[in-house]
Design a protein around this motif. Structure first.
Motif, PDB file in Angstrom:
ATOM      1  N   UNK A 135      -1.290   6.921   4.803  1.00  0.00           N
ATOM      2  CA  UNK A 135      -0.493   7.789   3.929  1.00  0.00           C
ATOM      3  C   UNK A 135      -0.072   9.099   4.595  1.00  0.00           C
ATOM      4  N   UNK A 136      -0.834   9.550   5.576  1.00  0.00           N
ATOM      5  CA  UNK A 136      -0.504  10.820   6.230  1.00  0.00           C
ATOM      6  C   UNK A 136       0.582  10.652   7.286  1.00  0.00           C
ATOM      7  N   UNK A 137       0.472   9.627   8.115  1.00  0.00           N
ATOM      8  CA  UNK A 137       1.392   9.517   9.255  1.00  0.00           C
ATOM      9  C   UNK A 137       2.662   8.736   8.937  1.00  0.00           C
ATOM     10  N   UNK A 138       2.655   7.943   7.841  1.00  0.00           N
ATOM     11  CA  UNK A 138       3.848   7.177   7.475  1.00  0.00           C
ATOM     12  C   UNK A 138       4.787   8.004   6.613  1.00  0.00           C
ATOM     13  N   UNK A 143      -7.423  -5.239   0.823  1.00  0.00           N
ATOM     14  CA  UNK A 143      -6.499  -5.126  -0.308  1.00  0.00           C
ATOM     15  C   UNK A 143      -6.881  -3.948  -1.203  1.00  0.00           C
ATOM     16  N   UNK A 144      -8.176  -3.822  -1.473  1.00  0.00           N
ATOM     17  CA  UNK A 144      -8.650  -2.718  -2.313  1.00  0.00           C
ATOM     18  C   UNK A 144      -8.361  -1.375  -1.659  1.00  0.00           C
ATOM     19  N   UNK A 145      -8.607  -1.293  -0.345  1.00  0.00           N
ATOM     20  CA  UNK A 145      -8.312  -0.064   0.388  1.00  0.00           C
ATOM     21  C   UNK A 145      -6.833   0.304   0.279  1.00  0.00           C
ATOM     22  N   UNK A 146      -5.964  -0.665   0.512  1.00  0.00           N
ATOM     23  CA  UNK A 146      -4.527  -0.408   0.472  1.00  0.00           C
ATOM     24  C   UNK A 146      -4.081   0.034  -0.917  1.00  0.00           C
ATOM     25  N   UNK A 170      -4.927   3.544  -1.434  1.00  0.00           N
ATOM     26  CA  UNK A 170      -4.107   4.421  -0.590  1.00  0.00           C
ATOM     27  C   UNK A 170      -2.641   4.415  -1.016  1.00  0.00           C
ATOM     28  N   UNK A 171      -2.345   3.772  -2.160  1.00  0.00           N
ATOM     29  CA  UNK A 171      -0.990   3.706  -2.720  1.00  0.00           C
ATOM     30  C   UNK A 171      -0.024   2.968  -1.793  1.00  0.00           C
ATOM     31  N   UNK A 172      -0.529   1.889  -1.199  1.00  0.00           N
ATOM     32  CA  UNK A 172       0.311   1.019  -0.371  1.00  0.00           C
ATOM     33  C   UNK A 172       0.534  -0.292  -1.123  1.00  0.00           C
ATOM     34  N   UNK A 191      -1.265  -9.034   5.826  1.00  0.00           N
ATOM     35  CA  UNK A 191      -0.945  -8.179   4.688  1.00  0.00           C
ATOM     36  C   UNK A 191       0.138  -7.200   5.119  1.00  0.00           C
ATOM     37  N   UNK A 192       1.208  -7.110   4.347  1.00  0.00           N
ATOM     38  CA  UNK A 192       2.276  -6.177   4.695  1.00  0.00           C
ATOM     39  C   UNK A 192       2.923  -5.631   3.433  1.00  0.00           C
ATOM     40  N   UNK A 193       3.531  -4.469   3.578  1.00  0.00           N
ATOM     41  CA  UNK A 193       4.177  -3.824   2.446  1.00  0.00           C
ATOM     42  C   UNK A 193       4.678  -2.454   2.840  1.00  0.00           C
ATOM     43  N   UNK A 194       4.748  -1.546   1.866  1.00  0.00           N
ATOM     44  CA  UNK A 194       5.261  -0.201   2.129  1.00  0.00           C
ATOM     45  C   UNK A 194       4.350   0.835   1.484  1.00  0.00           C
ATOM     46  N   UNK A 195       4.434   2.055   2.010  1.00  0.00           N
ATOM     47  CA  UNK A 195       3.752   3.189   1.399  1.00  0.00           C
ATOM     48  C   UNK A 195       4.585   3.653   0.216  1.00  0.00           C
TER      49      UNK A 195
END
Length: 375
Positions: free
Chosen positions: A319-322, A341-344, A347-349, A367-371
Motif C-alpha cells: 500500500x505504501x509503494x504502489x 488472501x487474508x493479508x491482501x 491491506x485493501x488489495x 493471486x493478482x489484483x489492484x490496490x
C-alpha cells in the motif's frame, strides 16, 4: 488474448506440464503465446495406472495405444502439414501423406518421474511396434514429423507437436520456468515495476519480453513513448543479483524494440527503500518454505510461522509503494494461499484473479489484483 482458464480446458497433467484442450480455430492465435510451451494435436490422452516391472508397463502402453483412431490421425496429419507450412517449417516430401505409402515419422518418448526412466528403451520399442501396426507410418530418426509419447504414473499422452519448444531467452538459472513467469506477468501494463525478491530476474526478463512483443505490434501508435517499462529488482543476495544482471543483459540482446530500463538493488525485501507511490506494479515469486529455509544451515525447512512473518513484512509495503489502482501479481504456495488472501484483504488489495499453477509436484496459487483507491 486472455489465456484459457485451467478449470475450463485442463485435460490432464504430466509431471512439470499441464495439458490443455483447445478448439482448432484458436491454434493460430495461441502460437505466439508464451505461457503455452508447446502445442500438440492430441491423438491420445488417457489416465493410466502403472504397475512395477518393465513387462507390465509395456503391456499397459500397448493396450492403451490401441485406442488411437486412425481416421483422426490422418486428419491431424493433414492439419499438421498445413500448419507447418504456414509457419515456414515446410514438411519434407517423405512426411506428406498421399494415402498410398506410409509416411516417415520419428518417435520421441519422455517418461516421468525419474524411476520410470529405466524403462525408456523398452517403452520406445513397445510403442514403435504398436504404432507402426496401427498407423500408416514408417519410423525414421531423420523425419520432420515427430510423434511424442509422454508417460507418467498417471497419464499417457500421444500427440503431434505443432511447434518446437520455445527457446530460453535467459541464461541457465535455478528458479521459475519462463512459462510460469510469463503467466504471472501477463496482465501487467507498462510503467515502473518492482520485484522485491527477484532472484535471477526471471520475472523482470519476462516483463521486458512481453513489452517488446507489445511494442512490435503497436509501433505505429502515437502513444508508444508512454508504453515503456522501468524494472526494479531487489534481492539480499549479491550472487542472485549477478545472475539477474546477466539474464537482463542477455534478454536485451533478444529484443526487437528495447523499451525497457532496469536497475538492481541489494537490500532486504522487508525494508524497501522507496518513496510512497513510486511503483505501478509489484510482482513476486514468494518463497514456499524449503528453498528459502536453505539460507539458514540449521533449518531443514522454513517454519510456517517465520514464512508468515516474512509475507507480512513484504506485503505490508504494497500500500505504501504502489500507486492507487496499482497492480500486483504474487505466486504463493498453496498451503499459504489463504493466509495471503487474508493479508491482501486487510491491506485493501482486491483479488481479481486466483488460479492454480502446477510446478511439477508442487501446487501453487497465482493471486493478482489492484490496490484499491482511498476514495
Amino acid at each position: 488474448m486472455a489465456p484459457p482458464r485451467h478449470r475450463d480446458v485442463r485435460e490432464g497433467s504430466f509431471q512439470g506440464r499441464i495439458l490443455f484442450s483447445l478448439p482448432e480455430d484458436m491454434l493460430q492465435d495461441v502460437q505466439s503465446v508464451r505461457i503455452f510451451e508447446r502445442l500438440f494435436l492430441s491423438l491420445l490422452c488417457k489416465p493410466i495406472l502403472l504397475n512395477e516391472g518393465t513387462t507390465r508397463i509395456t503391456t499397459v502402453i500397448s493396450d492403451a495405444l490401441t485406442e488411437i483412431d486412425v481416421l483422426v490421425y490422418r486428419q491431424y496429419h493433414k492439419f499438421w502439414s498445413n500448419f507447418s507450412t504456414d509457419f515456414h517449417e515446410s514438411p519434407s516430401e517423405s512426411t506428406k501423406f498421399d494415402g498410398r505409402e506410409p509416411v516417415k515419422a520419428r518417435l520421441f518418448v519422455k517418461l516421468r518421474p525419474k524411476y520410470l526412466i529405466q524403462h525408456s528403451s523398452a517403452v520406445h520399442v513397445a510403442a514403435a511396434k504398436r504404432l507402426t501396426k496401427l498407423l500408416p507410418i514408417e519410423l525414421s530418426s531423420q523425419s520432420s514429423l515427430e510423434i511424442n509419447l509422454m508417460l507418467s504414473n498417471e497419464v499417457l499422452f500421444l500427440g503431434l507437436p505443432l511447434n518446437r519448444s520455445i527457446k530460453q531467452t535467459v541464461h541457465p538459472h535455478y528458479g521459475l520456468r519462463h512459462t510460469t513467469a510469463a503467466a504471472i506477468i501477463r496482465n501487467l501494463k507498462s510503467g515502473v515495476i518492482l520485484d522485491p525478491m527477484c532472484g535471477a530476474g526471471v520475472l523482470l526478463c519476462e516483463a521486458a519480453i512481453r513489452m517488446d512483443s507489445r511494442t512490435a505490434r503497436l509501433e505505429h501508435c502515437a502513444f508508444l513513448s508512454r508504453s515503456s517499462l522501468f524494472l526494479v529488482g531487489i534481492d539480499c543476495c549479491e550472487d542472485q543479483l549477478d545472475r539477474a544482471r546477466k539474464n537482463l543483459l542477455h534478454t536485451e540482446t533478444q529484443l526487437v524494440r528495447s523499451h525497457s530500463y532496469w536497475d538492481l538493488v541489494c537490500c532486504s525485501a522487508e525494508n524497501l527503500p522507496f518513496r510512497p507511490g513510486v511503483f505501478d506494479a509489484v510482482v513476486c515469486d514468494l518463497p514456499f518454505g524449503q528453498k528459502h529455509g536453505a539460507v539458514d544451515r540449521n533449518l531443514v525447512s522454513f517454519e510456517r510461522e517465520k514464512l508468515e512473518k516474512l509475507y507480512e513484512h513484504v506485503l505490508s509495503s504494497i500500500p505504501r509503494i504502489l500507486q492507487p489502482e496499482g497492480q500486483y501479481a504474487l505466486l504463493v504456495g498453496s498451503s499459504l494461499a489463504q493466509f495471503t488472501r487474508t493479508l491482501l484483504h486487510n491491506l485493501h488489495c482486491s483479488i481479481d484473479m486466483d488460479e492454480s499453477i502446477s510446478l511439477g509436484l508442487t501446487e501453487a496459487r497465482l493471486l493478482s489484483g489492484v490496490l484499491e483507491s482511498g476514495d
